[in-house]
Design a protein around this motif. Sequence first.
Motif, PDB file in Angstrom:
ATOM      1  N   ILE A  50     -41.061  30.608  17.894  1.00 26.07           N
ATOM      2  CA  ILE A  50     -40.847  30.442  16.456  1.00 26.07           C
ATOM      3  C   ILE A  50     -40.282  29.050  16.202  1.00 26.07           C
ATOM      4  CG2 ILE A  50     -39.581  31.275  14.450  1.00 26.07           C
ATOM      5  CD1 ILE A  50     -39.462  34.001  15.845  1.00 26.07           C
ATOM      6  N   PRO A  51     -40.965  28.215  15.415  1.00 27.04           N
ATOM      7  CA  PRO A  51     -40.443  26.869  15.155  1.00 27.04           C
ATOM      8  C   PRO A  51     -39.195  26.916  14.266  1.00 27.04           C
ATOM      9  CG  PRO A  51     -42.468  27.232  13.928  1.00 27.04           C
ATOM     10  CD  PRO A  51     -42.254  28.432  14.784  1.00 27.04           C
ATOM     11  N   PRO A  52     -38.251  25.995  14.470  1.00 22.73           N
ATOM     12  CA  PRO A  52     -37.044  25.985  13.645  1.00 22.73           C
ATOM     13  C   PRO A  52     -37.348  25.548  12.215  1.00 22.73           C
ATOM     14  CG  PRO A  52     -36.989  24.229  15.283  1.00 22.73           C
ATOM     15  CD  PRO A  52     -38.208  25.023  15.540  1.00 22.73           C
ATOM     16  N   ALA A  53     -36.418  25.826  11.296  1.00 26.68           N
ATOM     17  CA  ALA A  53     -36.610  25.500   9.889  1.00 26.68           C
ATOM     18  C   ALA A  53     -36.239  24.044   9.580  1.00 26.68           C
ATOM     19  CB  ALA A  53     -35.777  26.435   9.020  1.00 26.68           C
ATOM     20  N   ASP A  54     -35.302  23.484  10.320  1.00 28.31           N
ATOM     21  CA  ASP A  54     -34.876  22.103  10.094  1.00 28.31           C
ATOM     22  C   ASP A  54     -36.040  21.160  10.412  1.00 28.31           C
ATOM     23  OD1 ASP A  54     -33.181  19.861   9.722  1.00 28.31           O
ATOM     24  OD2 ASP A  54     -32.891  19.729  11.898  1.00 28.31           O
ATOM     25  N   PRO A  55     -36.377  20.224   9.504  1.00 25.86           N
ATOM     26  CA  PRO A  55     -37.546  19.361   9.743  1.00 25.86           C
ATOM     27  C   PRO A  55     -37.449  18.528  11.021  1.00 25.86           C
ATOM     28  CG  PRO A  55     -36.796  19.164   7.474  1.00 25.86           C
ATOM     29  CD  PRO A  55     -35.792  20.003   8.191  1.00 25.86           C
ATOM     30  N   PHE A  56     -36.266  17.971  11.307  1.00 28.14           N
ATOM     31  CA  PHE A  56     -36.132  17.153  12.519  1.00 28.14           C
ATOM     32  C   PHE A  56     -36.265  18.017  13.770  1.00 28.14           C
ATOM     33  CE2 PHE A  56     -33.611  15.067  15.843  1.00 28.14           C
ATOM     34  CZ  PHE A  56     -34.302  13.869  15.912  1.00 28.14           C
ATOM     35  N   ALA A  57     -35.588  19.169  13.767  1.00 23.49           N
ATOM     36  CA  ALA A  57     -35.682  20.071  14.922  1.00 23.49           C
ATOM     37  C   ALA A  57     -37.099  20.617  15.058  1.00 23.49           C
ATOM     38  CB  ALA A  57     -34.686  21.214  14.778  1.00 23.49           C
ATOM     39  N   ARG A  58     -37.754  20.845  13.921  1.00 19.40           N
ATOM     40  CA  ARG A  58     -39.140  21.329  13.956  1.00 19.40           C
ATOM     41  C   ARG A  58     -40.049  20.288  14.592  1.00 19.40           C
ATOM     42  NH1 ARG A  58     -41.169  25.360  10.779  1.00 19.40           N
ATOM     43  NH2 ARG A  58     -43.424  25.394  10.498  1.00 19.40           N
ATOM     44  N   LEU A  60     -39.175  17.961  16.758  1.00 21.77           N
ATOM     45  CA  LEU A  60     -38.875  17.943  18.197  1.00 21.77           C
ATOM     46  C   LEU A  60     -39.476  19.156  18.893  1.00 21.77           C
ATOM     47  CD1 LEU A  60     -35.167  16.744  18.262  1.00 21.77           C
ATOM     48  CD2 LEU A  60     -37.215  15.441  18.828  1.00 21.77           C
ATOM     49  N   TRP A  61     -39.439  20.313  18.218  1.00 21.65           N
ATOM     50  CA  TRP A  61     -39.981  21.536  18.809  1.00 21.65           C
ATOM     51  C   TRP A  61     -41.490  21.384  19.046  1.00 21.65           C
ATOM     52  CZ3 TRP A  61     -43.487  25.360  17.377  1.00 21.65           C
ATOM     53  CH2 TRP A  61     -43.406  26.559  18.090  1.00 21.65           C
ATOM     54  N   PHE A  62     -42.208  20.882  18.022  1.00 20.60           N
ATOM     55  CA  PHE A  62     -43.651  20.692  18.177  1.00 20.60           C
ATOM     56  C   PHE A  62     -43.957  19.606  19.208  1.00 20.60           C
ATOM     57  CE2 PHE A  62     -44.139  22.878  14.029  1.00 20.60           C
ATOM     58  CZ  PHE A  62     -45.068  23.812  14.432  1.00 20.60           C
ATOM     59  N   ALA A  63     -43.126  18.555  19.250  1.00 20.26           N
ATOM     60  CA  ALA A  63     -43.340  17.499  20.246  1.00 20.26           C
ATOM     61  C   ALA A  63     -43.166  18.053  21.653  1.00 20.26           C
ATOM     62  CB  ALA A  63     -42.374  16.350  20.002  1.00 20.26           C
ATOM     63  N   ASP A  64     -42.175  18.926  21.833  1.00 22.33           N
ATOM     64  CA  ASP A  64     -41.961  19.519  23.154  1.00 22.33           C
ATOM     65  C   ASP A  64     -43.125  20.426  23.530  1.00 22.33           C
ATOM     66  OD1 ASP A  64     -40.311  19.923  25.469  1.00 22.33           O
ATOM     67  OD2 ASP A  64     -39.931  21.951  24.716  1.00 22.33           O
ATOM     68  N   LYS A  65     -43.628  21.213  22.560  1.00 19.87           N
ATOM     69  CA  LYS A  65     -44.793  22.056  22.833  1.00 19.87           C
ATOM     70  C   LYS A  65     -45.992  21.197  23.227  1.00 19.87           C
ATOM     71  CE  LYS A  65     -43.543  26.284  21.887  1.00 19.87           C
ATOM     72  NZ  LYS A  65     -43.555  27.314  22.880  1.00 19.87           N
ATOM     73  N   LEU A  66     -46.202  20.107  22.498  1.00 16.78           N
ATOM     74  CA  LEU A  66     -47.310  19.209  22.802  1.00 16.78           C
ATOM     75  C   LEU A  66     -47.136  18.570  24.177  1.00 16.78           C
ATOM     76  CD1 LEU A  66     -49.879  17.800  21.837  1.00 16.78           C
ATOM     77  CD2 LEU A  66     -48.421  16.038  20.846  1.00 16.78           C
ATOM     78  N   ARG A  67     -45.898  18.158  24.501  1.00 17.60           N
ATOM     79  CA  ARG A  67     -45.627  17.543  25.801  1.00 17.60           C
ATOM     80  C   ARG A  67     -45.931  18.517  26.931  1.00 17.60           C
ATOM     81  NH1 ARG A  67     -41.816  18.059  29.277  1.00 17.60           N
ATOM     82  NH2 ARG A  67     -40.505  19.230  27.851  1.00 17.60           N
ATOM     83  N   LEU A  68     -45.510  19.768  26.778  1.00 19.42           N
ATOM     84  CA  LEU A  68     -45.771  20.760  27.823  1.00 19.42           C
ATOM     85  C   LEU A  68     -47.267  21.000  27.996  1.00 19.42           C
ATOM     86  CD1 LEU A  68     -42.972  23.374  27.076  1.00 19.42           C
ATOM     87  CD2 LEU A  68     -43.079  21.768  28.975  1.00 19.42           C
ATOM     88  N   GLN A  69     -48.007  21.101  26.882  1.00 18.58           N
ATOM     89  CA  GLN A  69     -49.445  21.332  26.980  1.00 18.58           C
ATOM     90  C   GLN A  69     -50.152  20.115  27.581  1.00 18.58           C
ATOM     91  OE1 GLN A  69     -51.065  24.209  26.530  1.00 18.58           O
ATOM     92  NE2 GLN A  69     -52.781  23.111  27.402  1.00 18.58           N
ATOM     93  N   LEU A  70     -49.717  18.928  27.190  1.00 16.60           N
ATOM     94  CA  LEU A  70     -50.318  17.724  27.758  1.00 16.60           C
ATOM     95  C   LEU A  70     -50.058  17.619  29.254  1.00 16.60           C
ATOM     96  CD1 LEU A  70     -49.666  15.042  25.011  1.00 16.60           C
ATOM     97  CD2 LEU A  70     -51.839  16.048  25.679  1.00 16.60           C
ATOM     98  N   GLN A  71     -48.856  18.018  29.681  1.00 19.92           N
ATOM     99  CA  GLN A  71     -48.545  17.965  31.112  1.00 19.92           C
ATOM    100  C   GLN A  71     -49.447  18.917  31.887  1.00 19.92           C
ATOM    101  OE1 GLN A  71     -46.466  15.725  32.496  1.00 19.92           O
ATOM    102  NE2 GLN A  71     -47.366  16.452  34.396  1.00 19.92           N
ATOM    103  N   VAL A  72     -49.703  20.096  31.320  1.00 17.59           N
ATOM    104  CA  VAL A  72     -50.622  21.043  31.966  1.00 17.59           C
ATOM    105  C   VAL A  72     -52.016  20.426  32.060  1.00 17.59           C
ATOM    106  CG1 VAL A  72     -51.796  23.260  31.652  1.00 17.59           C
ATOM    107  CG2 VAL A  72     -49.329  23.098  31.347  1.00 17.59           C
ATOM    108  N   ASP A  73     -52.472  19.809  30.953  1.00 12.78           N
ATOM    109  CA  ASP A  73     -53.802  19.188  30.950  1.00 12.78           C
ATOM    110  C   ASP A  73     -53.885  18.036  31.947  1.00 12.78           C
ATOM    111  OD1 ASP A  73     -54.484  20.971  29.025  1.00 12.78           O
ATOM    112  OD2 ASP A  73     -54.305  19.562  27.348  1.00 12.78           O
ATOM    113  N   ILE A  74     -52.830  17.215  32.022  1.00 15.99           N
ATOM    114  CA  ILE A  74     -52.820  16.083  32.954  1.00 15.99           C
ATOM    115  C   ILE A  74     -52.850  16.576  34.395  1.00 15.99           C
ATOM    116  CG2 ILE A  74     -51.349  14.229  33.851  1.00 15.99           C
ATOM    117  CD1 ILE A  74     -50.580  13.669  30.915  1.00 15.99           C
TER     118      ILE A  74
END
Length: 142
Positions: A50-58, A60-74
Motif C-alpha cells: 500500500i503506497p503512503p499518503a504523503d507525496p514525498f514518501a509516496r 520514495l515508495w514508488f522509486a523503491d518499487k521501481l528500483r527493486l523491479q529494475l534490479q530483478v530485470d538487470i
Amino acid sequence: CCPICRAATYQKRRIRDGRVAYRRRAAARIQAAYRGARCRRWYRRVLASIPPADPFARRLWFADKLRLQLQVDIDEMDKERGDIERLFAEMAVRRGEVYDAPEYPTEEEESGDGEDVVGGPGGEDGAGWVAAAARGQAALEA
C-alpha cells in the motif's frame, strides 16, 4: 516418612496435574508467539503493498518499487547475456575462430557518476543525463 501421620511405610506418589498444566500453558505461549509472528509478517507484506499518503514518501515508495523491479530485470539480463556470450564462444570454436567477448562495464564503473533513482542521473539539473548521452554516443561510434 509421611508428612501427615509420620508413618515409616509411606511411599510418595507422583501427581501429574502440575506437569500437565505447565505443559498446556507452555504450549499456549508457543502457539501465541508463533501466531503473533505470522500475523506481523503478513501485516508487513500488506503494508508494503500500500503506497503512503504523503507525496514525498509516496514518491520514495514508488522509486523503491521501481528500483527493486529494475534490479530483478538487470539480474535476468546479466544471466541471459552470459548465456549468449557462451553461445557465441561455442559457435566460434566450432568454426575454428577465436571469440573475443566485449568488455561490459562493472557495477562500480556504472555507479561512479552519482546516479540517483528519485532525481535521475546527476540530480535535478540533468547534468547526469548529458553525460549518459555522451557515453552512449561514444559507445555507438566505437
